[in-house]
Design a protein around this motif. Structure first.
Motif, PDB file in Angstrom:
ATOM      1  N   THR A 187       8.102  -2.215 -12.144  1.00 13.95           N
ATOM      2  CA  THR A 187       6.870  -1.907 -10.849  1.00 13.95           C
ATOM      3  C   THR A 187       7.626  -2.245  -9.592  1.00 13.95           C
ATOM      4  N   GLY A 211      10.764   0.299  -8.954  1.00 15.77           N
ATOM      5  CA  GLY A 211       9.944   1.496  -8.525  1.00 15.77           C
ATOM      6  C   GLY A 211       9.628   1.657  -7.161  1.00 15.77           C
ATOM      7  N   SER A 212       9.018   0.452  -6.779  1.00 11.61           N
ATOM      8  CA  SER A 212       8.348   0.431  -5.393  1.00 11.61           C
ATOM      9  C   SER A 212       9.516   0.595  -4.310  1.00 11.61           C
ATOM     10  N   TRP A 216      11.606   4.133  -4.762  1.00 12.66           N
ATOM     11  CA  TRP A 216      10.636   4.954  -3.999  1.00 12.66           C
ATOM     12  C   TRP A 216      11.013   5.389  -2.403  1.00 12.66           C
ATOM     13  N   GLN A 263       6.764  -6.375   3.114  1.00 10.43           N
ATOM     14  CA  GLN A 263       5.396  -6.091   2.662  1.00 10.43           C
ATOM     15  C   GLN A 263       5.431  -5.585   1.218  1.00 10.43           C
ATOM     16  N   VAL A 314       3.062  -7.829  -1.298  1.00 12.98           N
ATOM     17  CA  VAL A 314       1.953  -7.145  -2.284  1.00 12.98           C
ATOM     18  C   VAL A 314       2.469  -7.570  -3.600  1.00 12.98           C
ATOM     19  N   GLY A 340      -0.406  -9.754  -4.030  1.00 12.94           N
ATOM     20  CA  GLY A 340      -1.605  -8.896  -4.324  1.00 12.94           C
ATOM     21  C   GLY A 340      -1.989  -8.252  -3.026  1.00 12.94           C
ATOM     22  N   ALA A 341      -2.639  -7.350  -3.221  1.00 13.71           N
ATOM     23  CA  ALA A 341      -3.499  -6.724  -2.126  1.00 13.71           C
ATOM     24  C   ALA A 341      -4.836  -7.155  -1.993  1.00 13.71           C
ATOM     25  N   VAL A 342      -5.349  -7.513  -2.912  1.00  8.96           N
ATOM     26  CA  VAL A 342      -6.816  -8.258  -2.927  1.00  8.96           C
ATOM     27  C   VAL A 342      -6.591  -9.620  -2.126  1.00  8.96           C
ATOM     28  N   ARG A 343      -7.644 -10.137  -1.200  1.00 12.54           N
ATOM     29  CA  ARG A 343      -7.709 -11.042  -0.356  1.00 12.54           C
ATOM     30  C   ARG A 343      -7.996 -12.227  -1.516  1.00 12.54           C
ATOM     31  N   PHE A 401      -9.451  -6.343   0.961  1.00 12.40           N
ATOM     32  CA  PHE A 401      -7.699  -6.589   0.791  1.00 12.40           C
ATOM     33  C   PHE A 401      -7.417  -7.323   1.787  1.00 12.40           C
ATOM     34  N   ALA A 402      -6.333  -7.972   1.746  1.00 11.70           N
ATOM     35  CA  ALA A 402      -5.808  -9.002   2.587  1.00 11.70           C
ATOM     36  C   ALA A 402      -5.383  -8.311   3.848  1.00 11.70           C
ATOM     37  N   TYR A 425      -2.914  -8.771   5.587  1.00 12.19           N
ATOM     38  CA  TYR A 425      -1.293  -8.683   5.698  1.00 12.19           C
ATOM     39  C   TYR A 425      -1.023  -7.110   5.012  1.00 12.19           C
ATOM     40  N   VAL A 426      -1.933  -6.509   4.402  1.00 10.63           N
ATOM     41  CA  VAL A 426      -1.816  -5.312   3.789  1.00 10.63           C
ATOM     42  C   VAL A 426      -1.731  -4.154   4.834  1.00 10.63           C
ATOM     43  N   ASP A 427      -0.372  -3.349   4.794  1.00  2.00           N
ATOM     44  CA  ASP A 427      -0.186  -2.362   5.608  1.00  2.00           C
ATOM     45  C   ASP A 427      -0.646  -1.140   4.666  1.00  2.00           C
ATOM     46  N   ARG A 431      -0.548   2.294   4.591  1.00  2.00           N
ATOM     47  CA  ARG A 431       0.450   3.388   4.189  1.00  2.00           C
ATOM     48  C   ARG A 431       1.546   2.585   3.536  1.00  2.00           C
ATOM     49  N   ILE A 432       2.212   1.642   3.640  1.00  2.00           N
ATOM     50  CA  ILE A 432       3.462   0.934   2.937  1.00  2.00           C
ATOM     51  C   ILE A 432       2.953   0.464   1.706  1.00  2.00           C
ATOM     52  N   ALA A 433       1.584  -0.136   1.637  1.00  2.00           N
ATOM     53  CA  ALA A 433       1.122  -0.631   0.341  1.00  2.00           C
ATOM     54  C   ALA A 433       0.853   0.613  -0.804  1.00  2.00           C
ATOM     55  N   LEU A 464       2.524   3.430  -0.843  1.00  2.00           N
ATOM     56  CA  LEU A 464       3.634   4.061  -0.980  1.00  2.00           C
ATOM     57  C   LEU A 464       4.527   3.177  -2.331  1.00  2.00           C
ATOM     58  N   THR A 465       3.975   1.650  -2.051  1.00  2.00           N
ATOM     59  CA  THR A 465       4.373   0.918  -2.927  1.00  2.00           C
ATOM     60  C   THR A 465       3.683   1.171  -4.403  1.00  2.00           C
ATOM     61  N   LEU A 466       2.800   1.469  -4.502  1.00  2.00           N
ATOM     62  CA  LEU A 466       1.803   1.779  -5.719  1.00  2.00           C
ATOM     63  C   LEU A 466       2.301   2.817  -6.140  1.00  2.00           C
ATOM     64  N   GLY A 510       5.147   4.444  -5.765  1.00  2.51           N
ATOM     65  CA  GLY A 510       6.422   4.424  -6.233  1.00  2.51           C
ATOM     66  C   GLY A 510       6.537   3.674  -7.585  1.00  2.51           C
ATOM     67  N   SER A 511       5.774   2.696  -7.709  1.00  2.00           N
ATOM     68  CA  SER A 511       5.285   1.878  -8.877  1.00  2.00           C
ATOM     69  C   SER A 511       5.031   2.939  -9.886  1.00  2.00           C
ATOM     70  N   PHE A 528      -0.326  -5.241  -8.517  1.00  2.00           N
ATOM     71  CA  PHE A 528      -0.804  -4.690  -7.163  1.00  2.00           C
ATOM     72  C   PHE A 528      -1.878  -5.414  -6.484  1.00  2.00           C
ATOM     73  N   LEU A 529      -2.824  -5.599  -7.167  1.00  2.00           N
ATOM     74  CA  LEU A 529      -4.132  -6.252  -6.668  1.00  2.00           C
ATOM     75  C   LEU A 529      -4.075  -7.742  -6.508  1.00  2.00           C
TER      76      LEU A 529
END
Lengths: 193, 193, 193, 193
Positions: free
Chosen positions: A152, A155-156, A159, A178, A182, A186-189, B140-141, B143-145, B147-149, B151-153, B155-156, B183-184
DNA sequence: AATGAATGAGCCTTCATTCAT
DNA sequence: GATGAATGAAGGCTCATTCAT
């Protein structure tokens, strides 16, 4: 004063064209034309087109593998190691963008020689071991599957060749940060953070 | 009612060969040979080689875009939408593995027609908007950007073409679950969970 | 006094390679490599590749022609002259095996300059005259056609390049003796001998 | 009415050019030009240039070997068998002159595949056995060395490619007769004959 | 629908030759 | 004498495409 040999010019031109059009669709005439010599003259420098591909790709591949090897030996928490891996990977991508893109497009995942397979395998397994230790030490959550999680992350990062531009406004460092944030948080707060 | 012809055989054979050897390195003779007809006969079905590439790739691309579009319209929390996106993406990859691999190798990130660029852009922006809403809603937190986040997902998920095998022991569902969980929730163990 | 240079090395290497691979299939790089110099350096010694072929071949060709000329002038019976011709031919072949093989493969019967055609012609006609005299004197049988018989003998001898090996156990002298004995006496057992 | 395929034209043209200029010095463009097609079109008929060489050469080689095999099985005196061998050899040379010349120039004595070596070897050894029997039966003189004598005969016959012309005034039959008469009876006049 | 011969451009590679250093 | 980079033509081969049958 003798003009330096044009080896570097040739590899640079090849890398650029391989990235833009793909290895198979790039002709030696394209490369020679970019350097300003005749295509036959390329054979002073190479024995085959494939050799040129490998020349393009070998250095950055070796470089990133070296860095990951070194990070693995450090005495640091898993999360910090992963952070450094992401930064090293993104940094190499940034500095050798064209070369690394060619690697990912033309070598990774293609059926190439044992040399490259071994490199890919070592790269992967070195990071997998970091993650495994993170799970074992309780730093990483129990739901983390080390191999899938590693793929994972890789891949990120890989990419990036599809959207990152070295000359762009967004620095590779910020992206690496970033991506690994993540990946790690994680993305979740988080309620308590 | 259209008479069934060898169109499907041809597209299947082309997809398989494009994935194995790359589009540029696959000859129409290879494809004709795989189907058991002569090279010239292919031109009863196609007008050009490139048309065959697009034929291989169009359906799965449209399918996944449709799914993502639909998910975006649902009234669900961002995290759940992302989960569904990951599953839909992995599921399509699994079901159309060869075709999707060709798309990622030969179309994505290459300079192709406006049709494909638009598709790529819509796919990305649809997910970006989900993430944006997640951040705005506080799911979501900060700090999450987005677009980048995103693309991270992506890409994975897309990197799966480099290691996932549909006939393998590990189901695509499990992988999707792992990817979106990391990711989450992140890899790092949460103190209060 | 001319300083010894690598001229002989070069001609030797060229001869060996011309014999092994044929003139057309031998590259100047092959020859330069065998001598241990660079391709471009060959042009200090030669003006063209063909010149090298002629250099390889000229000496042994001149040598054997000289010998046959001399034998023709001796006052001996035809049979003895033929015997000496066979021995001289075989001896030259033995001593200059590689060079002579190149001559037969690359010059004889090819459309080369007047120089070589003249040499071939003189060689043949000198022996033909010996045979003619043998027939005229009644030493040789009346059924002998001088020209065809001469070509028969020369063919036998030249075919040695296809099977004779100088370093082998069977000496060239013995072969010459057998060839000319069969030529002169025939294979069939004579009742009164 | 469909025009017959040009395979025969191609092999003929190739044979002619291979004989005139040698295999290595003949380009596929030369051959294609002689037939009146483009060089790429040759690849409908062949997979490689070498295949064309073998196609030129295979039939006459097989033909002459068959003939010699058959002669060997007949119940005839050695001298008569040798006479028939010479005639068969000369006749094949005459009828397939260009093809046979190519064989002798490009295949015989070159390092080719086992197929051709085996053919050469069988051809030689079949005749050697005839001569051996001739010596054993007392038909041939005791000084006859079967292997060298056979190579003498074959050399005489094969050398015809250097001087015989099928369209010339001198028929191949007459030449064969002369060659085998000299081989069998010798050039020297027999006192009691 | 299918064939298969032909096209014509282009590809990777080789090579004899030149020439400034 | 030697080097080695460069040339420019050519060679063997591939291939998308066309077309008469």
């Amino acid at each position: 004063m003798p003009r330096p040999s044009r080896w570097n010019e040739i590899v640079d031109a090849a890398a650029k064209l391989f990235q833009e059009k793909g290895y198979a669709s790039t002709s030696l005439e394209d490369i020679a034309g970019a350097v300003g010599i005749w295509k036959g003259s390329l054979y002073h420098y190479i024995d085959s087109k494939e050799e040129l591909l490998f020349a393009v790709v070998r250095e950055p591949a070796a470089h990133i593998l070296d860095q990951i090897r070194e990070i693995a030996t450090l005495d640091l928490p898993a999360a910090e190691k992963i952070r450094r891996v992401a930064h090293a990977h993104a940094h190499t991508l940034d500095e050798t963008f064209v070369y690394a893109s060619v690697y990912l497009q033309e070598i990774a995942g293609r059926h190439h020689s044992a040399e490259w397979s071994a490199m890919d395998r070592e790269y992967l397994s070195t990071i997998v071991r970091i993650v495994e230790k993170g799970v074992a030490d309780g730093d990483f959550a129990p739901y983390v599957d080390p191999r899938i999680a590693t793929l994972t992350l890789i891949g990120s990062l890989n990419w990036m060749t599809h959207w990152y531009r070295p000359e762009g406004a967004l620095p590779a460092t910020a992206i690496a940060e970033q991506i690994c944030t993540v990946f790690l948080q994680g993305a979740v707060r988080r309620s308590t953070s």
